[in-house]
Design a protein around this motif. Sequence first.
Motif, PDB file in Angstrom:
ATOM      1  N   THR A  25      37.404  38.414  62.396  1.00 23.90           N
ATOM      2  CA  THR A  25      38.521  38.555  61.460  1.00 23.90           C
ATOM      3  C   THR A  25      38.240  37.872  60.133  1.00 23.90           C
ATOM      4  OG1 THR A  25      40.108  38.744  63.273  1.00 23.90           O
ATOM      5  CG2 THR A  25      40.979  38.127  61.114  1.00 23.90           C
ATOM      6  N   GLU A  26      37.732  36.654  60.161  1.00 22.94           N
ATOM      7  CA  GLU A  26      37.505  35.906  58.929  1.00 22.94           C
ATOM      8  C   GLU A  26      36.489  36.613  58.040  1.00 22.94           C
ATOM      9  OE1 GLU A  26      37.937  33.189  55.946  1.00 22.94           O
ATOM     10  OE2 GLU A  26      39.208  33.472  57.722  1.00 22.94           O
ATOM     11  N   ALA A  27      35.412  37.134  58.628  1.00 25.09           N
ATOM     12  CA  ALA A  27      34.396  37.829  57.839  1.00 25.09           C
ATOM     13  C   ALA A  27      34.972  39.096  57.214  1.00 25.09           C
ATOM     14  CB  ALA A  27      33.186  38.165  58.707  1.00 25.09           C
ATOM     15  N   VAL A  28      35.781  39.834  57.965  1.00 24.30           N
ATOM     16  CA  VAL A  28      36.411  41.040  57.424  1.00 24.30           C
ATOM     17  C   VAL A  28      37.368  40.676  56.303  1.00 24.30           C
ATOM     18  CG1 VAL A  28      37.985  42.950  57.953  1.00 24.30           C
ATOM     19  CG2 VAL A  28      36.138  42.368  59.557  1.00 24.30           C
ATOM     20  N   TYR A  29      38.165  39.658  56.519  1.00 26.26           N
ATOM     21  CA  TYR A  29      39.134  39.229  55.497  1.00 26.26           C
ATOM     22  C   TYR A  29      38.427  38.842  54.200  1.00 26.26           C
ATOM     23  CZ  TYR A  29      42.335  36.179  52.994  1.00 26.26           C
ATOM     24  OH  TYR A  29      43.095  35.590  52.012  1.00 26.26           O
ATOM     25  N   ARG A  30      37.361  38.049  54.311  1.00 22.45           N
ATOM     26  CA  ARG A  30      36.641  37.641  53.101  1.00 22.45           C
ATOM     27  C   ARG A  30      36.049  38.843  52.374  1.00 22.45           C
ATOM     28  NH1 ARG A  30      34.474  33.364  56.175  1.00 22.45           N
ATOM     29  NH2 ARG A  30      32.427  34.333  56.124  1.00 22.45           N
ATOM     30  N   ALA A  31      35.439  39.754  53.124  1.00 24.78           N
ATOM     31  CA  ALA A  31      34.829  40.930  52.495  1.00 24.78           C
ATOM     32  C   ALA A  31      35.873  41.778  51.784  1.00 24.78           C
ATOM     33  CB  ALA A  31      34.103  41.762  53.552  1.00 24.78           C
ATOM     34  N   ALA A  32      37.056  41.875  52.376  1.00 21.66           N
ATOM     35  CA  ALA A  32      38.095  42.754  51.841  1.00 21.66           C
ATOM     36  C   ALA A  32      38.761  42.210  50.584  1.00 21.66           C
ATOM     37  CB  ALA A  32      39.155  43.017  52.910  1.00 21.66           C
ATOM     38  N   GLN A  33      38.425  41.007  50.161  1.00 18.24           N
ATOM     39  CA  GLN A  33      38.977  40.469  48.922  1.00 18.24           C
ATOM     40  C   GLN A  33      38.316  41.084  47.688  1.00 18.24           C
ATOM     41  OE1 GLN A  33      41.815  38.650  49.323  1.00 18.24           O
ATOM     42  NE2 GLN A  33      41.259  39.285  51.398  1.00 18.24           N
ATOM     43  N   ASP A  34      37.249  41.823  47.891  1.00 24.57           N
ATOM     44  CA  ASP A  34      36.518  42.462  46.802  1.00 24.57           C
ATOM     45  C   ASP A  34      37.402  43.524  46.139  1.00 24.57           C
ATOM     46  OD1 ASP A  34      34.748  43.753  45.141  1.00 24.57           O
ATOM     47  OD2 ASP A  34      33.407  44.429  46.721  1.00 24.57           O
ATOM     48  N   PRO A  35      37.706  43.398  44.861  1.00 22.97           N
ATOM     49  CA  PRO A  35      38.570  44.388  44.199  1.00 22.97           C
ATOM     50  C   PRO A  35      37.974  45.789  44.167  1.00 22.97           C
ATOM     51  CG  PRO A  35      37.704  42.799  42.601  1.00 22.97           C
ATOM     52  CD  PRO A  35      37.333  42.296  43.958  1.00 22.97           C
ATOM     53  N   VAL A  36      36.662  45.916  44.206  1.00 24.75           N
ATOM     54  CA  VAL A  36      36.038  47.234  44.239  1.00 24.75           C
ATOM     55  C   VAL A  36      36.407  47.951  45.536  1.00 24.75           C
ATOM     56  CG1 VAL A  36      33.834  48.468  44.328  1.00 24.75           C
ATOM     57  CG2 VAL A  36      34.144  46.588  42.716  1.00 24.75           C
ATOM     58  N   MET A  37      36.362  47.232  46.646  1.00 28.12           N
ATOM     59  CA  MET A  37      36.738  47.840  47.915  1.00 28.12           C
ATOM     60  C   MET A  37      38.219  48.194  47.923  1.00 28.12           C
ATOM     61  SD  MET A  37      34.348  45.592  50.502  1.00 28.12           S
ATOM     62  CE  MET A  37      35.464  45.786  51.857  1.00 28.12           C
ATOM     63  N   GLN A  38      39.057  47.314  47.414  1.00 30.58           N
ATOM     64  CA  GLN A  38      40.487  47.601  47.403  1.00 30.58           C
ATOM     65  C   GLN A  38      40.805  48.797  46.511  1.00 30.58           C
ATOM     66  OE1 GLN A  38      42.996  44.186  46.791  1.00 30.58           O
ATOM     67  NE2 GLN A  38      41.772  42.900  48.147  1.00 30.58           N
ATOM     68  N   ARG A  39      40.003  49.012  45.483  1.00 32.63           N
ATOM     69  CA  ARG A  39      40.236  50.155  44.585  1.00 32.63           C
ATOM     70  C   ARG A  39      39.903  51.478  45.269  1.00 32.63           C
ATOM     71  NH1 ARG A  39      40.563  54.440  43.133  1.00 32.63           N
ATOM     72  NH2 ARG A  39      40.171  55.392  41.101  1.00 32.63           N
ATOM     73  N   TRP A  40      38.756  51.542  45.950  1.00 35.94           N
ATOM     74  CA  TRP A  40      38.269  52.829  46.429  1.00 35.94           C
ATOM     75  C   TRP A  40      38.640  53.164  47.863  1.00 35.94           C
ATOM     76  CZ3 TRP A  40      37.130  56.046  42.838  1.00 35.94           C
ATOM     77  CH2 TRP A  40      36.523  55.628  41.664  1.00 35.94           C
TER      78      TRP A  40
END
Length: 200
Positions: free
Chosen positions: A21-36
């Motif tokens: 969970t922690e690794a996924v949460y950290r990765a998902a903070q990337d605004p590029v991922m949240q955009r696309w």
Amino acid sequence: MEPVTLTTDRLLLRTVGPDDTEAVYRAAQDPVMQRWISQFPSPYSREHAEALTGQIVPDGWAGDSMYTFGLFLRGEAPGGEGPGGAELTGMLGITMRALGVGEVGFWAVREHRGRGYVGEATLAAARWAFTALSVDRLEWRAEVGNVASRAVAERAGFAVEGTLRSGVNNKGVRRDCWVGSLLPSDLGLPSTAPYLPART
């Protein structure tokens, strides 16, 4: 279906769980991922990561509806992010859309982009889907403009077939998307059903 584990030269593809969970949460903070990534809320909270690793991923496997893999580096010394010291480099899922048709989606952790990990994992997951799931067509879709996703798909052998108007819903907004496909024959594998391509 019980989750399976796949390997490539550099990666271990396995299901993710609460320990990730922690690794996924950290990765998902990337605004590029949240955009696309249309399935990623923005902002992306720890509760979203907990729901993914604790419920959505295991439910998908149990219901044979979505097969999700974390992409972890192989042969890494202890001390990495995931169980056993393996570092998360991305995720990939195959969602069943119809009989014999799956759709692949993927993302890479920002620090691991540009190294070919996701393309390598996509080919391994495609071979598995064609042989173990009796998939005869694997689709890829990405919002028009997501050139990084398109580059990965094309390197993995997907044929981009066109643009679907209003093809995706990204956070409440309908957007055009590219669509492509990979067939078993593209990888030298047999189909479960005969395929008769149209003559042009």
